[in-house]
Enzyme design. Structure first.
Site, mmCIF file in Angstrom:
data_model
loop_
_atom_site.group_PDB
_atom_site.id
_atom_site.type_symbol
_atom_site.label_atom_id
_atom_site.label_comp_id
_atom_site.label_asym_id
_atom_site.label_seq_id
_atom_site.Cartn_x
_atom_site.Cartn_y
_atom_site.Cartn_z
ATOM 1 N N ASP A 14 -14.342 3.953 7.049
ATOM 2 C CA ASP A 14 -13.212 4.675 6.447
ATOM 3 C C ASP A 14 -13.658 5.455 5.223
ATOM 4 O O ASP A 14 -13.195 6.571 4.991
ATOM 5 C CB ASP A 14 -12.077 3.716 6.075
ATOM 6 C CG ASP A 14 -10.919 4.464 5.440
ATOM 7 O OD1 ASP A 14 -10.317 5.303 6.137
ATOM 8 O OD2 ASP A 14 -10.639 4.265 4.241
ATOM 9 N N HIS A 27 0.852 -1.187 0.000
ATOM 10 C CA HIS A 27 0.000 0.000 0.000
ATOM 11 C C HIS A 27 0.884 1.233 0.000
ATOM 12 O O HIS A 27 1.928 1.254 0.639
ATOM 13 C CB HIS A 27 -0.886 0.001 1.253
ATOM 14 C CG HIS A 27 -1.973 1.030 1.203
ATOM 15 N ND1 HIS A 27 -3.216 0.760 0.674
ATOM 16 C CD2 HIS A 27 -2.003 2.326 1.586
ATOM 17 C CE1 HIS A 27 -3.956 1.847 0.746
ATOM 18 N NE2 HIS A 27 -3.253 2.812 1.295
ATOM 19 N N ARG A 72 -12.723 13.831 6.074
ATOM 20 C CA ARG A 72 -11.404 14.401 6.379
ATOM 21 C C ARG A 72 -10.905 15.247 5.221
ATOM 22 O O ARG A 72 -10.263 16.281 5.416
ATOM 23 C CB ARG A 72 -10.408 13.278 6.690
ATOM 24 C CG ARG A 72 -10.650 12.633 8.054
ATOM 25 C CD ARG A 72 -9.893 11.323 8.179
ATOM 26 N NE ARG A 72 -8.487 11.468 7.892
ATOM 27 C CZ ARG A 72 -7.728 10.525 7.332
ATOM 28 N NH1 ARG A 72 -8.239 9.359 7.022
ATOM 29 N NH2 ARG A 72 -6.458 10.739 7.103
ATOM 30 N N LYS A 127 -7.935 -1.112 6.458
ATOM 31 C CA LYS A 127 -8.264 -1.709 5.157
ATOM 32 C C LYS A 127 -7.377 -2.918 4.864
ATOM 33 O O LYS A 127 -7.820 -3.914 4.311
ATOM 34 C CB LYS A 127 -8.118 -0.658 4.046
ATOM 35 C CG LYS A 127 -9.261 0.350 4.069
ATOM 36 C CD LYS A 127 -9.100 1.443 3.053
ATOM 37 C CE LYS A 127 -8.030 2.422 3.431
ATOM 38 N NZ LYS A 127 -8.026 3.693 2.750
ATOM 39 N N SER A 167 -6.659 4.451 9.027
ATOM 40 C CA SER A 167 -7.360 4.306 7.748
ATOM 41 C C SER A 167 -6.685 3.221 6.899
ATOM 42 O O SER A 167 -7.340 2.314 6.379
ATOM 43 C CB SER A 167 -7.335 5.659 7.024
ATOM 44 O OG SER A 167 -7.615 5.528 5.665
HETATM 45 N N1 URA Z 1 -4.425 6.645 2.234
HETATM 46 C C1 URA Z 1 -5.455 6.071 2.924
HETATM 47 O O1 URA Z 1 -5.928 4.995 2.581
HETATM 48 N N2 URA Z 1 -5.922 6.735 4.007
HETATM 49 C C2 URA Z 1 -5.424 7.914 4.431
HETATM 50 O O2 URA Z 1 -5.900 8.427 5.413
HETATM 51 C C3 URA Z 1 -4.368 8.502 3.679
HETATM 52 C C4 URA Z 1 -3.876 7.842 2.584
#
Ligand code: URA
Length: 432
Positions: free
Chosen positions: A163, A84, A170, A189, A185
């Site tokens: 999220d 990620h 946000r 995931k 966040s």
């Molecule tokens: N990527 C994400 O998935 N969440 C965030 O808060 C920032 C970048």
């Protein structure tokens, strides 16, 4: 039953919240029982006060509980590794890393997102490939990983639904760049998506949420801490996002660059990051190899063409046409020329990202359609020499007017100097 206003007040005043309170807050929000304005105030309190590591972990777990979780280990019978990125400009790393890892015999199943602001999204890039489907069910994902070795799909609406809402909130309340909120966040995931080991690419610099290496380290350590508590292996690569990654910024242009890199013909910084990420993923996998052997196998997959074959298998399996000639091309291509001779001292990532956004490569509002053909190719990058009148970059545009506007923006992103700047590697640090 919690009173959200009391939790907001306690966090505002620097107090601590319990796991139970955070769980009720997230579940109440996901069920629409707690309004956006209270969560916005909560996020702002967290932005200023931060969360302890126990709170950050509790928030991550609470967010996971708002939706479904996926057990890829049972479905595939293999250890599942994932990667990620925290988001940047020209970041097509997963599209090149996946086929390399798959070619080495490690299943790669990834759920990705769309672009946000000046940062591009992997799904948008993949959708520039004619026929490519990103909406696969989890059963289809598993079947495809079994037959084709890999898949990259859009996350189902029910994976960490809190999220999805919180991220959008946000984005419009200036609370994206909080360590704890970003870490919760991302990690919610990854954990809900079934990853047992994760390589996190934490971008640092002008084009990233984390502007300095010190901030990037705090974010990396926060995510590492969540991984440890959740019994997941995590490796964080802190990587440079002071300038765009590779040369291409824009959806189809980035697919071309990812494919060139898989074939061994990519830009040096992007190739190095792809190899660094693939190496860590292979070393974390169930192949049982160390990093030196993992790197050797990743390089071999590029050199012997197996990574490119894995790419073609993957794209076909997901309904796309892997032939590069079918990618959309912009009708107007013009160069941005150097006003004088010198060295590239800086190439501002945000400026290039915003120029690509204005060309139509990203969305300015949630409902905007993306133009997959347009974007910017940075022909010269930091440290390169350039002669007066030689090309710095190429603009791929829908029409002459947008090309002119983008050319001015890209020219402003370049800073020329008489001396070359100090060298800065793409991988700045590794944690974990
Ligand atoms: N990527 C994400 O998935 N969440 C965030 O808060 C920032 C970048």
């Amino acid at each position: 039953m919690i009173r959200p206003a009391e939790l907001i007040e306690r966090k505002r005043d620097g107090g601590e919240l319990s796991a139970q309170e955070l769980e009720e807050l997230m579940l109440g929000y996901a069920r629409d029982e707690i309004p956006d304005y209270q969560l916005a105030a909560f996020c702002m309190a967290v932005f200023f006060r931060g969360l302890t590591s126990a709170e950050t972990y509790a928030l991550t777990e609470a967010m996971i509980k708002t939706g479904e979780t996926v057990d890829l280990r049972s479905a595939l019978g293999r250890k599942v590794v994932d990667k990620h990125s925290t988001g940047g400009v020209g970041d097509k790393t997963s599209i090149a890393v996946g086929p390399i890892v798959a070619a080495c015999g490690v299943p790669f199943a990834k759920m990705s997102g769309r672009g946000l602001g000046h940062t591009g999204g992997t799904l948008d890039k993949l959708e520039s490939i004619p026929g490519f489907r990103v909406e696969l069910s989890i059963d289809e994902l598993v079947a495809q990983v079994r037959t084709a070795g890999m898949a990259i799909i859009g996350a189902s609406a029910n994976l960490v639904p809190a999220d999805k809402r919180l991220y959008a909130l946000r984005d419009v309340t200036a609370t994206v760049d909080s360590y704890s909120l970003i870490a919760a966040s991302i990690m919610s995931k990854k954990i809900a998506g079934g990853a047992e080991a994760v390589v996190l690419d934490v971008k640092v610099g002008d084009g990233a949420f984390m502007k300095t290496l010190a901030d990037g380290r705090v974010l990396a350590e926060t995510m590492f801490g969540i991984g440890r508590r959740a019994d997941r292996e995590v490796v964080c690569l802190l990587t440079d996002m002071d300038q765009p990654l590779g040369r291409a910024v824009g959806n189809a242009l980035e697919i071309r660059e990812a494919v060139a890199t898989i074939r061994g013909d990519g830009p040096p910084d992007f190739t190095e990051l792809v190899l660094a990420a693939a190496t860590r993923l292979l070393a974390l996998s169930d192949l049982g190899v160390d990093e030196a052997e993992a790197r050797r196998r990743a390089e071999q997959a590029i050199a012997d063409g197996s990574a490119h074959r894995a790419y073609e298998r993957w794209i076909r399996a997901q309904g796309g046409n892997p032939d590069e000639d079918t990618l959309p091309q912009a009708p107007v291509i013009r160069t941005v020329d150097a006003p004088r001779a010198g060295y590239i001292a800086r190439l501002g990532a945000i400026r290039v990202g915003v120029a690509a956004l204005h060309l139509g490569a990203g969305r300015q509002t949630k409902t905007d359609e993306i133009d997959h053909a347009v974007g910017v190719v940075c022909l010269r990058k930091r440290g390169d020499a350039v002669g007066a009148g030689e090309p710095l970059a190429e603009i791929h545009a829908r029409n002459a007017a947008t090309a002119d506007a983008a050319a001015a923006e890209v020219l402003a992103a370049y800073e020329l100097a008489d001396e070359p700047p100090p060298l800065r590697p793409i991988v700045l640090d590794v944690i974990g």
